[in-house]
Motif scaffolding. Structure first.
Motif, PDB file in Angstrom:
ATOM      1  N   LYS A   1       3.426  67.541  91.134  1.00  0.00           N
ATOM      2  CA  LYS A   1       3.388  66.204  91.719  1.00  0.00           C
ATOM      3  C   LYS A   1       3.611  65.161  90.635  1.00  0.00           C
ATOM      4  O   LYS A   1       3.251  65.374  89.479  1.00  0.00           O
ATOM      5  CB  LYS A   1       2.038  65.949  92.382  1.00  0.00           C
ATOM      6  CG  LYS A   1       1.809  66.764  93.619  1.00  0.00           C
ATOM      7  CD  LYS A   1       0.491  66.402  94.237  1.00  0.00           C
ATOM      8  CE  LYS A   1       0.209  67.262  95.447  1.00  0.00           C
ATOM      9  NZ  LYS A   1      -1.120  67.022  95.985  1.00  0.00           N
TER      10      LYS A   1
ATOM     11  N   GLU B   1       2.859  62.373  88.183  1.00  0.00           N
ATOM     12  CA  GLU B   1       1.586  61.898  87.637  1.00  0.00           C
ATOM     13  C   GLU B   1       1.686  60.405  87.337  1.00  0.00           C
ATOM     14  O   GLU B   1       2.766  59.889  87.073  1.00  0.00           O
ATOM     15  CB  GLU B   1       1.181  62.732  86.423  1.00  0.00           C
ATOM     16  CG  GLU B   1       2.219  62.830  85.330  1.00  0.00           C
ATOM     17  CD  GLU B   1       1.966  61.818  84.258  1.00  0.00           C
ATOM     18  OE1 GLU B   1       0.860  61.266  84.170  1.00  0.00           O
ATOM     19  OE2 GLU B   1       2.897  61.550  83.504  1.00  0.00           O
ATOM     20  N   PRO B   2       0.565  59.674  87.398  1.00  0.00           N
ATOM     21  CA  PRO B   2       0.608  58.212  87.352  1.00  0.00           C
ATOM     22  C   PRO B   2       0.770  57.607  85.950  1.00  0.00           C
ATOM     23  O   PRO B   2       1.009  56.417  85.844  1.00  0.00           O
ATOM     24  CB  PRO B   2      -0.728  57.803  87.955  1.00  0.00           C
ATOM     25  CG  PRO B   2      -1.631  58.945  87.678  1.00  0.00           C
ATOM     26  CD  PRO B   2      -0.776  60.170  87.711  1.00  0.00           C
ATOM     27  N   TYR B   3       0.656  58.396  84.883  1.00  0.00           N
ATOM     28  CA  TYR B   3       0.699  57.805  83.547  1.00  0.00           C
ATOM     29  C   TYR B   3       2.120  57.718  82.991  1.00  0.00           C
ATOM     30  O   TYR B   3       2.526  56.695  82.460  1.00  0.00           O
ATOM     31  CB  TYR B   3      -0.218  58.568  82.596  1.00  0.00           C
ATOM     32  CG  TYR B   3      -1.650  58.454  83.017  1.00  0.00           C
ATOM     33  CD1 TYR B   3      -2.359  57.279  82.787  1.00  0.00           C
ATOM     34  CD2 TYR B   3      -2.278  59.471  83.709  1.00  0.00           C
ATOM     35  CE1 TYR B   3      -3.666  57.140  83.211  1.00  0.00           C
ATOM     36  CE2 TYR B   3      -3.589  59.341  84.138  1.00  0.00           C
ATOM     37  CZ  TYR B   3      -4.271  58.169  83.885  1.00  0.00           C
ATOM     38  OH  TYR B   3      -5.561  58.032  84.314  1.00  0.00           O
ATOM     39  N   LYS B   4       2.878  58.785  83.087  1.00  0.00           N
ATOM     40  CA  LYS B   4       4.268  58.747  82.615  1.00  0.00           C
ATOM     41  C   LYS B   4       5.268  58.853  83.753  1.00  0.00           C
ATOM     42  O   LYS B   4       6.460  58.661  83.553  1.00  0.00           O
ATOM     43  CB  LYS B   4       4.511  59.892  81.627  1.00  0.00           C
ATOM     44  CG  LYS B   4       3.757  59.719  80.316  1.00  0.00           C
ATOM     45  CD  LYS B   4       4.143  60.799  79.347  1.00  0.00           C
ATOM     46  CE  LYS B   4       3.400  60.630  78.043  1.00  0.00           C
ATOM     47  NZ  LYS B   4       3.714  61.694  77.094  1.00  0.00           N
ATOM     48  N   GLY B   5       4.815  59.206  84.941  1.00  0.00           N
ATOM     49  CA  GLY B   5       5.710  59.321  86.094  1.00  0.00           C
ATOM     50  C   GLY B   5       6.465  60.624  86.148  1.00  0.00           C
ATOM     51  O   GLY B   5       7.385  60.776  86.942  1.00  0.00           O
TER      52      GLY B   5
ATOM     53  N   ARG C   1       9.374  64.155  92.857  1.00  0.00           N
ATOM     54  CA  ARG C   1       9.058  63.149  93.875  1.00  0.00           C
ATOM     55  C   ARG C   1      10.166  63.100  94.912  1.00  0.00           C
ATOM     56  O   ARG C   1      11.280  63.556  94.664  1.00  0.00           O
ATOM     57  CB  ARG C   1       8.873  61.777  93.234  1.00  0.00           C
ATOM     58  CG  ARG C   1      10.126  61.266  92.545  1.00  0.00           C
ATOM     59  CD  ARG C   1       9.950  59.907  91.938  1.00  0.00           C
ATOM     60  NE  ARG C   1       9.163  59.998  90.716  1.00  0.00           N
ATOM     61  CZ  ARG C   1       8.828  58.968  89.979  1.00  0.00           C
ATOM     62  NH1 ARG C   1       9.195  57.764  90.332  1.00  0.00           N
ATOM     63  NH2 ARG C   1       8.131  59.115  88.882  1.00  0.00           N
TER      64      ARG C   1
ATOM     65  N   TYR D   1       7.897  55.653  95.510  1.00  0.00           N
ATOM     66  CA  TYR D   1       7.365  54.804  94.457  1.00  0.00           C
ATOM     67  C   TYR D   1       6.070  55.430  93.940  1.00  0.00           C
ATOM     68  O   TYR D   1       5.176  55.730  94.720  1.00  0.00           O
ATOM     69  CB  TYR D   1       7.088  53.393  94.989  1.00  0.00           C
ATOM     70  CG  TYR D   1       6.382  52.503  93.996  1.00  0.00           C
ATOM     71  CD1 TYR D   1       7.067  51.983  92.904  1.00  0.00           C
ATOM     72  CD2 TYR D   1       5.043  52.194  94.139  1.00  0.00           C
ATOM     73  CE1 TYR D   1       6.425  51.182  91.985  1.00  0.00           C
ATOM     74  CE2 TYR D   1       4.383  51.399  93.222  1.00  0.00           C
ATOM     75  CZ  TYR D   1       5.085  50.887  92.142  1.00  0.00           C
ATOM     76  OH  TYR D   1       4.443  50.100  91.230  1.00  0.00           O
ATOM     77  N   VAL D   2       5.989  55.633  92.639  1.00  0.00           N
ATOM     78  CA  VAL D   2       4.780  56.180  92.022  1.00  0.00           C
ATOM     79  C   VAL D   2       4.099  55.052  91.275  1.00  0.00           C
ATOM     80  O   VAL D   2       4.669  54.475  90.345  1.00  0.00           O
ATOM     81  CB  VAL D   2       5.120  57.346  91.065  1.00  0.00           C
ATOM     82  CG1 VAL D   2       3.871  57.845  90.364  1.00  0.00           C
ATOM     83  CG2 VAL D   2       5.789  58.466  91.823  1.00  0.00           C
ATOM     84  N   ARG D   3       2.883  54.719  91.692  1.00  0.00           N
ATOM     85  CA  ARG D   3       2.140  53.635  91.064  1.00  0.00           C
ATOM     86  C   ARG D   3       1.683  54.071  89.687  1.00  0.00           C
ATOM     87  O   ARG D   3       1.029  55.104  89.534  1.00  0.00           O
ATOM     88  CB  ARG D   3       0.934  53.274  91.927  1.00  0.00           C
ATOM     89  CG  ARG D   3       0.475  51.884  91.641  1.00  0.00           C
ATOM     90  CD  ARG D   3      -0.466  51.410  92.719  1.00  0.00           C
ATOM     91  NE  ARG D   3      -1.618  50.855  92.022  1.00  0.00           N
ATOM     92  CZ  ARG D   3      -2.864  51.149  92.284  1.00  0.00           C
ATOM     93  NH1 ARG D   3      -3.162  51.981  93.233  1.00  0.00           N
ATOM     94  NH2 ARG D   3      -3.819  50.608  91.595  1.00  0.00           N
ATOM     95  N   ARG D   4       2.048  53.311  88.682  1.00  0.00           N
ATOM     96  CA  ARG D   4       1.758  53.670  87.297  1.00  0.00           C
ATOM     97  C   ARG D   4       0.434  53.074  86.861  1.00  0.00           C
ATOM     98  O   ARG D   4       0.053  51.985  87.275  1.00  0.00           O
ATOM     99  CB  ARG D   4       2.876  53.172  86.382  1.00  0.00           C
ATOM    100  CG  ARG D   4       4.269  53.671  86.748  1.00  0.00           C
ATOM    101  CD  ARG D   4       4.490  55.143  86.457  1.00  0.00           C
ATOM    102  NE  ARG D   4       4.445  55.444  85.068  1.00  0.00           N
ATOM    103  CZ  ARG D   4       5.479  55.405  84.236  1.00  0.00           C
ATOM    104  NH1 ARG D   4       6.654  55.066  84.695  1.00  0.00           N
ATOM    105  NH2 ARG D   4       5.343  55.696  82.967  1.00  0.00           N
ATOM    106  N   LYS D   5      -0.275  53.804  85.994  1.00  0.00           N
ATOM    107  CA  LYS D   5      -1.542  53.346  85.447  1.00  0.00           C
ATOM    108  C   LYS D   5      -1.389  53.096  83.957  1.00  0.00           C
ATOM    109  O   LYS D   5      -0.584  53.723  83.294  1.00  0.00           O
ATOM    110  CB  LYS D   5      -2.617  54.417  85.624  1.00  0.00           C
ATOM    111  CG  LYS D   5      -3.041  54.682  87.035  1.00  0.00           C
ATOM    112  CD  LYS D   5      -4.133  55.724  87.005  1.00  0.00           C
ATOM    113  CE  LYS D   5      -4.684  56.006  88.371  1.00  0.00           C
ATOM    114  NZ  LYS D   5      -5.742  57.039  88.310  1.00  0.00           N
TER     115      LYS D   5
END
Length: 181
Positions: free
Chosen positions: A154, A156-160, A164, A169-173
């Motif tokens: 899946k 991941e939100p840190y590096k994308g 997908r 759209y993957v929300r980044r942290k």
């Protein structure tokens, strides 16, 4: 009345619909699908249109009315045009390739992951090795296979990085540097 349930389903030329009681069989240029609808729902073919009727206005019948119509519409669309879902792979060194029917994914694990498509599903790798296309006549099966491929890695939100859906759209942290205090 259900607004979706009362809409007739147009049957395009080249698509053949056969109704045996509560069993509906749809045959077209892309393939063949069959489904057993709920015994309370009645399906009729009139003037190249499928019409779904319900016996009463009970809550169960109202919900089954729209569901049955949507499932039959997806069957007609699937055997006529088919369904397609695209997945994108993002990440350095992440890639997909086909060996016969098998999809081989290299997505950061110590080993390549193999995905075998069920009968009726066609997998293809496009745009080099970054895009995977899942095609078939059954909308439910196409979506399930695409979800299984996405679940291998899946996003991941840190590096994308990860697999997908196309356009997802993957929300980044913010990472550790974003922490205050």
């Amino acid at each position: 009345m259900s607004r979706i349930g009362k809409l007739p389903i147009p049957v395009p030329p080249g698509v053949e619909v056969t109704i045996y009681g509560s069993d509906v069989k749809v045959k077209g240029p892309k393939g063949e699908l069959s489904r057993t609808v709920h015994r309370d729902m009645s399906v009729q073919l009139e003037d190249n249109q499928l019409i779904v009727n319900r016996p009463t206005d009970h809550r169960l019948h109202r919900s089954l009315h729209g569901l049955t119509r949507a499932l039959l519409a997806n069957m007609v669309h699937g055997v006529h045009e088919g369904f397609r879902k695209e997945l994108e792979i993002q990440g350095v060194g992440y890639r997909a390739q086909l060996e016969g029917d098998k999809l081989i994914l290299s997505v950061g694990y110590s080993h390549p992951v193999q995905v075998l498509p069920p009968p009726g599903i066609t997998l293809s790798v496009e745009k080099g090795y970054r895009t995977i296309a899942v095609e078939g006549v059954d909308k439910e099966l196409v979506g399930r296979v695409a979800a299984e491929i996405r679940a291998v890695r899946k996003p991941e939100p840190y590096k994308g990085k990860g697999i997908r859906y196309a356009g997802e759209y993957v929300r980044r942290k913010a990472g550790k540097a974003g922490k205050i205090g």
